[in-house]
Design a protein around this motif. Structure first.
Motif, PDB file in Angstrom:
ATOM      1  N   ASP A 139      60.295  39.683  46.721  1.00 24.50           N
ATOM      2  CA  ASP A 139      60.294  39.378  48.154  1.00 24.50           C
ATOM      3  C   ASP A 139      59.469  40.380  48.939  1.00 24.50           C
ATOM      4  O   ASP A 139      58.852  40.036  49.955  1.00 24.50           O
ATOM      5  CB  ASP A 139      61.731  39.361  48.695  1.00 24.50           C
ATOM      6  CG  ASP A 139      62.477  38.101  48.284  1.00 24.50           C
ATOM      7  OD1 ASP A 139      61.815  37.124  47.903  1.00 24.50           O
ATOM      8  OD2 ASP A 139      63.719  38.109  48.335  1.00 24.50           O
ATOM      9  N   GLU A 140      59.453  41.623  48.461  1.00 21.76           N
ATOM     10  CA  GLU A 140      58.677  42.667  49.137  1.00 21.76           C
ATOM     11  C   GLU A 140      57.182  42.472  48.923  1.00 21.76           C
ATOM     12  O   GLU A 140      56.385  42.583  49.857  1.00 21.76           O
ATOM     13  CB  GLU A 140      59.106  44.037  48.596  1.00 21.76           C
ATOM     14  CG  GLU A 140      58.333  45.210  49.164  1.00 21.76           C
ATOM     15  CD  GLU A 140      58.737  46.522  48.529  1.00 21.76           C
ATOM     16  OE1 GLU A 140      57.893  47.432  48.467  1.00 21.76           O
ATOM     17  OE2 GLU A 140      59.898  46.643  48.087  1.00 21.76           O
ATOM     18  N   ASN A 141      56.801  42.175  47.689  1.00 23.56           N
ATOM     19  CA  ASN A 141      55.381  42.032  47.363  1.00 23.56           C
ATOM     20  C   ASN A 141      54.814  40.663  47.717  1.00 23.56           C
ATOM     21  O   ASN A 141      53.622  40.537  48.020  1.00 23.56           O
ATOM     22  CB  ASN A 141      55.156  42.298  45.874  1.00 23.56           C
ATOM     23  CG  ASN A 141      55.480  43.721  45.462  1.00 23.56           C
ATOM     24  OD1 ASN A 141      56.198  43.944  44.501  1.00 23.56           O
ATOM     25  ND2 ASN A 141      54.981  44.704  46.207  1.00 23.56           N
ATOM     26  N   PHE A 142      55.668  39.641  47.649  1.00 24.95           N
ATOM     27  CA  PHE A 142      55.225  38.264  47.909  1.00 24.95           C
ATOM     28  C   PHE A 142      56.210  37.592  48.868  1.00 24.95           C
ATOM     29  O   PHE A 142      56.949  36.678  48.484  1.00 24.95           O
ATOM     30  CB  PHE A 142      55.139  37.483  46.593  1.00 24.95           C
ATOM     31  CG  PHE A 142      54.328  38.167  45.532  1.00 24.95           C
ATOM     32  CD1 PHE A 142      52.947  38.256  45.626  1.00 24.95           C
ATOM     33  CD2 PHE A 142      54.952  38.742  44.427  1.00 24.95           C
ATOM     34  CE1 PHE A 142      52.195  38.903  44.646  1.00 24.95           C
ATOM     35  CE2 PHE A 142      54.220  39.378  43.443  1.00 24.95           C
ATOM     36  CZ  PHE A 142      52.837  39.464  43.556  1.00 24.95           C
ATOM     37  N   PRO A 143      56.230  38.053  50.126  1.00 20.58           N
ATOM     38  CA  PRO A 143      57.235  37.552  51.076  1.00 20.58           C
ATOM     39  C   PRO A 143      57.111  36.046  51.337  1.00 20.58           C
ATOM     40  O   PRO A 143      56.014  35.499  51.371  1.00 20.58           O
ATOM     41  CB  PRO A 143      56.962  38.369  52.348  1.00 20.58           C
ATOM     42  CG  PRO A 143      55.584  38.914  52.188  1.00 20.58           C
ATOM     43  CD  PRO A 143      55.361  39.082  50.727  1.00 20.58           C
ATOM     44  N   ASP A 144      58.284  35.417  51.483  1.00 23.02           N
ATOM     45  CA  ASP A 144      58.377  33.994  51.862  1.00 23.02           C
ATOM     46  C   ASP A 144      57.755  33.058  50.829  1.00 23.02           C
ATOM     47  O   ASP A 144      57.264  31.976  51.171  1.00 23.02           O
ATOM     48  CB  ASP A 144      57.725  33.749  53.230  1.00 23.02           C
ATOM     49  CG  ASP A 144      58.333  34.616  54.320  1.00 23.02           C
ATOM     50  OD1 ASP A 144      59.566  34.753  54.349  1.00 23.02           O
ATOM     51  OD2 ASP A 144      57.562  35.179  55.122  1.00 23.02           O
ATOM     52  N   ILE A 145      57.801  33.455  49.552  1.00 21.21           N
ATOM     53  CA  ILE A 145      57.213  32.613  48.505  1.00 21.21           C
ATOM     54  C   ILE A 145      58.287  32.036  47.586  1.00 21.21           C
ATOM     55  O   ILE A 145      58.376  30.816  47.426  1.00 21.21           O
ATOM     56  CB  ILE A 145      56.181  33.403  47.671  1.00 21.21           C
ATOM     57  CG1 ILE A 145      55.008  33.870  48.544  1.00 21.21           C
ATOM     58  CG2 ILE A 145      55.693  32.542  46.500  1.00 21.21           C
ATOM     59  CD1 ILE A 145      54.145  32.771  49.109  1.00 21.21           C
ATOM     60  N   PHE A 146      59.100  32.891  47.001  1.00 22.05           N
ATOM     61  CA  PHE A 146      60.034  32.444  45.969  1.00 22.05           C
ATOM     62  C   PHE A 146      61.465  32.355  46.500  1.00 22.05           C
ATOM     63  O   PHE A 146      61.875  33.162  47.326  1.00 22.05           O
ATOM     64  CB  PHE A 146      60.010  33.402  44.772  1.00 22.05           C
ATOM     65  CG  PHE A 146      58.690  33.415  44.043  1.00 22.05           C
ATOM     66  CD1 PHE A 146      58.329  32.366  43.214  1.00 22.05           C
ATOM     67  CD2 PHE A 146      57.815  34.481  44.201  1.00 22.05           C
ATOM     68  CE1 PHE A 146      57.112  32.374  42.548  1.00 22.05           C
ATOM     69  CE2 PHE A 146      56.599  34.500  43.537  1.00 22.05           C
ATOM     70  CZ  PHE A 146      56.244  33.444  42.708  1.00 22.05           C
ATOM     71  N   GLN A 147      62.188  31.363  45.988  1.00 20.64           N
ATOM     72  CA  GLN A 147      63.611  31.222  46.267  1.00 20.64           C
ATOM     73  C   GLN A 147      64.381  31.563  44.995  1.00 20.64           C
ATOM     74  O   GLN A 147      63.976  31.169  43.898  1.00 20.64           O
ATOM     75  CB  GLN A 147      63.941  29.794  46.695  1.00 20.64           C
ATOM     76  CG  GLN A 147      63.191  29.342  47.940  1.00 20.64           C
ATOM     77  CD  GLN A 147      63.423  27.863  48.224  1.00 20.64           C
ATOM     78  OE1 GLN A 147      64.460  27.295  47.886  1.00 20.64           O
ATOM     79  NE2 GLN A 147      62.442  27.230  48.854  1.00 20.64           N
TER      80      GLN A 147
END
Length: 245
Positions: A139-147
Motif C-alpha cells: 500500500d505504501e509503494n503502490f497506493p490505491d492498487i491492491f485489495q
C-alpha cells in the motif's frame, strides 16, 4: 504480436478475450528483490551445508519457501525436509532477506499498475512469497492498487508455482474469472508455467539474469525485456485484447 493473441484464442477455443483483471507476480515484477532473495537463500543453504548456486534460485522463484527447502534437502540428503527444518531454515532466510533488501521497486511498475486501473481493470497479486517486509509495504509503494481480498500469497496455497493453483486462485479472487478474462504479468519460468497451466495469457518480463529463451520455453505468450516495454506496448495490447476502458 497479433499472432500471439490469436494463437492463444485458437488453442484454448475462445472466440475472444473479455479482460477484467491483470494478475501480477510480485518479486521481479513489482519489486527489484530477486537479487536479495537469491543472496539470502544461497547464504542460508550454505550455512545448512546444502550444495547450491546463487543463480539457481532464479529458477526456483515462485515456489513456496517450504517447497524450495524440501527440494534442496531431498537433493542433498535423499529425504523430505521435516516441518522443523522448513520453519527454521525459512526463518533464517527471511531474516537475511530483511537485512539485505533495500525495498527498491521495478522501474515503471507503478505506472503500469495505474495504467491497468485506468482501464477499469482489477490488479490482482499472485505471489509465491510470504515475506512480510514486502507484502506489508504494498500500500505504501503502490497506493490505491491492491485489495487484501484480491491477493494470493504463500500463505493461501497448498501448491506453489509451477502448479496452477496460485493463478487459479487468483482467477477465483477476481470474482470467479474465466482464463480468457485475465492476463498474467510474470518474470520467472516457474511463474510462467503456473499461469500457462491455469490457461491464462501470459506476458513475461525478463528483469533477471536468465536468458529470455527460458521464459519462452516455459510457455510465455509474449516475452519483453522490461516493465517499460510492457507500458510502452500497453495501448496496442489493449486494442488487440478488446479493452476499451
Amino acid at each position: 504480436m497479433i499472432t500471439a493473441f490469436q494463437e492463444y484464442l485458437t488453442k484454448h477455443k475462445y472466440n475472444n478475450f473479455d479482460i477484467k483483471a491483470v494478475l501480477f507476480d510480485m518479486d521481479g515484477v513489482l519489486y527489484d528483490s530477486m537479487k536479495y532473495h537469491s543472496r539470502s537463500w544461497y547464504q542460508t543453504m550454505n550455512e545448512e551445508g546444502l550444495d547450491c548456486t546463487p543463480e539457481e534460485f532464479y529458477l526456483h522463484e515462485g515456489r513456496t519457501g517450504g517447497n524450495t527447502i524440501n527440494l534442496l534437502i531431498e537433493r542433498s540428503h535423499g529425504r523430505q525436509a521435516t516441518e522443523e527444518e522448513k520453519e527454521r531454515i525459512y526463518k533464517r532466510k527471511s531474516e537475511l532477506f530483511t537485512l539485505y533488501n533495500d525495498g527498491d521497486t521495478i522501474p515503471y511498475a507503478y505506472d503500469m499498475l495505474r495504467a491497468v486501473k485506468e482501464k477499469g481493470l482489477d490488479c490482482i497479486l499472485v505471489t509465491g512469497s510470504g515475506q512480510p517486509s514486502l507484502l506489508g509495504k504494498l500500500d505504501e509503494n503502490f497506493p490505491d492498487i491492491f485489495q487484501k481480498d484480491k491477493m494470493v500469497t504463500a500463505f493461501d496455497v497448498k501448491h506453489g508455482k509451477p502448479h496452477p493453483e496460485p493463478y487459479l486462485m487468483g482467477l477465483e479472487k477476481g470474482q470467479g474469472l474465466k482464463p480468457n478474462q485475465a492476463i498474467v504479468v510474470e518474470n520467472a519460468p516457474m511463474g510462467v508455467e503456473s499461469a500457462v497451466a491455469a490457461g491464462i495469457f501470459t506476458i513475461a518480463i525478463n528483469t533477471g539474469p536468465l536468458d529470455e529463451q527460458v521464459l519462452w520455453n516455459a510457455g510465455a505468450n509474449i516475452v519483453l525485456p522490461s516493465m517499460k516495454a510492457l507500458l510502452d506496448n500497453w495501448t496496442d495490447y489493449c486494442s488487440l485484447l478488446g479493452i476499451n476502458g
